[in-house]
Design a protein around this motif. Structure first.
Motif, PDB file in Angstrom:
ATOM      1  N   GLU A 170       1.701   7.988  -9.439  1.00  0.00           N
ATOM      2  CA  GLU A 170       2.922   8.484  -8.790  1.00  0.00           C
ATOM      3  C   GLU A 170       4.010   7.409  -8.715  1.00  0.00           C
ATOM      4  O   GLU A 170       5.112   7.683  -8.239  1.00  0.00           O
ATOM      5  N   TYR A 171       3.699   6.186  -9.159  1.00  0.00           N
ATOM      6  CA  TYR A 171       4.641   5.070  -8.983  1.00  0.00           C
ATOM      7  C   TYR A 171       4.888   4.328 -10.297  1.00  0.00           C
ATOM      8  O   TYR A 171       4.629   3.129 -10.406  1.00  0.00           O
ATOM      9  N   PRO A 229       0.847  -1.194   0.000  1.00  0.00           N
ATOM     10  CA  PRO A 229       0.000   0.000   0.000  1.00  0.00           C
ATOM     11  C   PRO A 229       0.885   1.248   0.000  1.00  0.00           C
ATOM     12  O   PRO A 229       2.114   1.143   0.077  1.00  0.00           O
ATOM     13  N   GLY A 230       0.251   2.413  -0.025  1.00  0.00           N
ATOM     14  CA  GLY A 230       1.022   3.649   0.023  1.00  0.00           C
ATOM     15  C   GLY A 230       0.136   4.854  -0.196  1.00  0.00           C
ATOM     16  O   GLY A 230      -1.015   4.720  -0.621  1.00  0.00           O
ATOM     17  N   PRO A 231       0.692   6.039   0.075  1.00  0.00           N
ATOM     18  CA  PRO A 231      -0.086   7.268  -0.118  1.00  0.00           C
ATOM     19  C   PRO A 231      -0.166   7.659  -1.591  1.00  0.00           C
ATOM     20  O   PRO A 231       0.673   7.259  -2.400  1.00  0.00           O
ATOM     21  N   GLY A 232      -1.169   8.467  -1.921  1.00  0.00           N
ATOM     22  CA  GLY A 232      -1.285   9.016  -3.270  1.00  0.00           C
ATOM     23  C   GLY A 232      -1.916   8.034  -4.242  1.00  0.00           C
ATOM     24  O   GLY A 232      -2.491   7.018  -3.852  1.00  0.00           O
TER      25      GLY A 232
END
Lengths: 431, 179
Positions: free
Chosen positions: B59-60, B52-55
């Motif tokens: 963005e990745y 998981p992660g922000p944004g």
């Protein structure tokens, strides 16, 4: 080196009276802890520092490890949120006035053993040991609360007044909706200039009227730390790890049936706590053995400062090869005062808060050895600068997607209330 | 089994690491930050997991290398949205974000309680991906493609609010044809 100790029969009141006198007359540093709270810790008095580590931008985790573990005896002090920003790689250009951290070792320390109703004096110096034991024996059993000299009589300046704080909450909600953070702790700072303030008397008076599990009084150069925290960050006891994040606050005027259920039954407050529990699980997992991390007593409630607070116990076992400072520094600052995910939330906090947090939301720590430490989350904390007479009190609130800006501002006031009340200028319209 | 868990600067990645380690006894779980993805060869691993992660997924972009490796990939939350995005799907804001709450989904014919943390959701499913589970409101909770060995969970099997977290890892290993 062997350290000798003397045991002195003493009630908690006598121990505290002696400790306060040592702070007044000898510059002693203090940790006090109210019994019966989940985050209760061992009260400690540090007398006559023999070594100090004052952190600056160049202080590394290895420097801290060497200071704490290189010589025997516990280290006591604080590690600031601002140091935590360096650890997590979050840049800040804000002016700071406090050191990034400050740890001390002492020629002597006094601890209170609540089970045995006794004080234990530790020192390698027999004369100092004897002197401290005599002081405890001579300390009064009952002391009146001193009036606090020099309290401010004007409304504080706020770094974020009501309008600014509520605008910050609205911006936070926009960031949450954009997926950048799930929860974020936004704080404000109340400041007074009160050069005649007796900060130790203020701290002692707060302790008498609003006891909490992790009080600390600490001198750092010309600065005084007045920490009255209810919250544990991390305890490591011979490798057994415990964190007790608090989320969910309900203000009350008098105990009443059903109050706790209002807190535990709130889907918003439960979600707020659950999120931080998952964050703390993550943060301790870096140095805990696989399969050891667990959650107990989820959504427990205790009362402090006329606030009901909800918390959980997150436990684990320190992994072989890791020490308690590896764990602490990789998990720091505590997730309950950053937000989640931590790093992105800290970047947003840095953007939205006009003040540097300094020690606020950092930790007061007592590091005993490689596998034993205890630490608070330094909330409900004030900083006093004796040279300028400036008193800073900080308070914050956790913002989640269904937060109401006005309610969150009220929550920060409720958390700062004991300081604002002490100054007798509690004013919800303060800006 | 060698497992590579790619961390998108998230605060739940270590929970996922511990879950993978306990669900897959004997597996070696390596955690690497997204920023170091460029220096890694994804083809050298038996099982790739995107955290998981922000944004948002855009963005990745470097995760394209992960999918191009042809190795089995599991994405969690943002990780699922990354897989979906690389297959041409879209992610949009979720009306009334859900953070730290449980939901019940139908998973392989059984009701399962799962933890949700998301502000965004898959609004258009990528080419070749099948929706494997939704919640009662129709929000995509799992998607995948057996042939391309891709699987995504929108919910968080690693949360303490998901009682059967290990089962979702076992199911992923089975779905992705690992071992």
């Amino acid at each position: 080196m062997t350290r000798s100790s003397i045991s002195v029969s003493a009630s908690r009141a006598r121990f505290e009276a002696a400790a306060l006198a040592l702070a007044r007359e000898r510059g002693a540093d203090l940790v006090f802890s109210a019994p019966g709270c989940p985050a209760r810790t061992e009260p400690v008095v540090g007398v006559d520092p023999v070594a100090e580590l004052v952190f600056d931008e160049g202080t590394t985790p290895d420097d801290i490890r060497e200071f704490c573990f290189g010589t025997p005896g516990p280290a006591l002090g604080f590690i600031s949120y601002s140091y935590g920003m360096l650890l997590r790689g979050v840049a800040s250009a804000k002016a700071r006035r406090f050191p990034l951290g400050h740890l001390k070792k002492y020629a002597a320390r006094v601890e209170f053993d609540a089970d045995g109703e006794r004080a234990l004096v530790f020192s390698a110096d027999p004369a100092l040991r004897g002197e401290l034991a005599a002081r405890i024996e001579a300390a009064p059993e009952h002391t009146a609360v001193e009036p606090v000299r020099g309290l401010p009589r004007r409304a504080p300046e706020s770094s974020l007044g009501r309008a600014g704080y509520e605008a910050g909450v609205r911006e936070t909600l926009a960031r949450i909706r954009g997926g950048h953070t799930y929860q974020l702790n936004l704080s404000t700072r109340f400041s007074w200039t009160c050069p005649d303030l007796d900060p130790l008397a203020l701290w002692a008076s707060l302790w008498r009227r609003h006891p909490a599990p992790f009080y600390a009084w600490f001198s750092s150069g010309g600065h005084r730390v007045l920490s009255t925290s209810p919250e544990r960050f991390l305890r490591v006891a011979d490798g057994r790890v415990l964190s007790q994040p608090i989320k969910g606050t309900l203000r009350f005027d008098a105990p009443a049936p059903g109050l706790a259920e209002r807190l535990t039954g709130s889907a918003k407050e439960a979600a707020e706590l659950s999120m931080i529990v998952d964050l703390i699980r993550n943060d301790i997992s870096a140095h805990c053995a696989y399969g050891s991390v667990r959650v107990e007593n989820h959504k427990s409630v205790f009362a402090v400062d006329n606030l009901l607070q909800m918390y959980a116990d997150v436990r684990g076992e320190l992994r072989p090869g890791s020490d308690c400072l590896d764990l602490f520094l990789d998990a720091f600052p505590g997730g309950s005062v950053t937000g989640c995910p931590k790093r992105r939330s800290m970047e947003i906090i840095e953007e939205l808060e006009p003040h540097a947090r300094e020690l606020f939301c950092g930790s007061m720590v007592v590091v005993r050895d490689e596998r034993t430490l205890d630490s608070s989350i330094a909330i409900r904390t004030a900083l006093f600068d004796a040279a300028s007479g400036r008193l800073d009190v900080y308070a914050g609130s956790g913002i989640v997607v269904d937060s109401v800006p006005a309610s969150e501002y009220e929550e920060t006031l409720a958390k700062a209330e004991k300081f604002l009340d002490a100054a007798k200028i509690f004013d919800t319209e303060a800006t | 089994m060698d497992v590579l868990l790619i961390d998108n600067n998230d605060s739940f990645t270590r929970n996922l690491e511990h879950l993978l380690a306990s669900a897959l006894p004997g597996a070696r779980v390596a955690v690497e930050p997204y920023a170091r993805l460029g220096g890694l060869d994804p083809a050298g691993w038996d099982f790739l997991v995107i955290s998981p992660g922000p944004g948002g997924p855009e963005e990745y972009p470097d995760h394209a290398r992960v999918l191009a490796s042809g190795r089995p990939v599991l994405g969690v939350c943002l990780g699922m949205q990354v897989i979906n995005g690389l297959c041409g799907g879209r992610t949009s804001p979720l009306c009334g974000c859900v953070h730290g709450r449980t939901d019940v989904i139908d998973w392989r014919g059984r009701p399962r309680t799962v933890a949700r943390y998301h502000s965004l959701h898959v609004s258009e499913v990528g080419r070749g991906l099948s929706v494997l589970a939704t919640n009662a409101a129709g929000v995509v909770m799992a998607l995948g493609c057996r042939e391309r060995r891709l699987l995504g969970y929108q919910f968080h099997p690693e949360s303490f609010l998901t009682p059967d977290g290990e089962e979702f890892i076992h199911d992923a290993v089975e779905y992705l044809g690992i071992r």
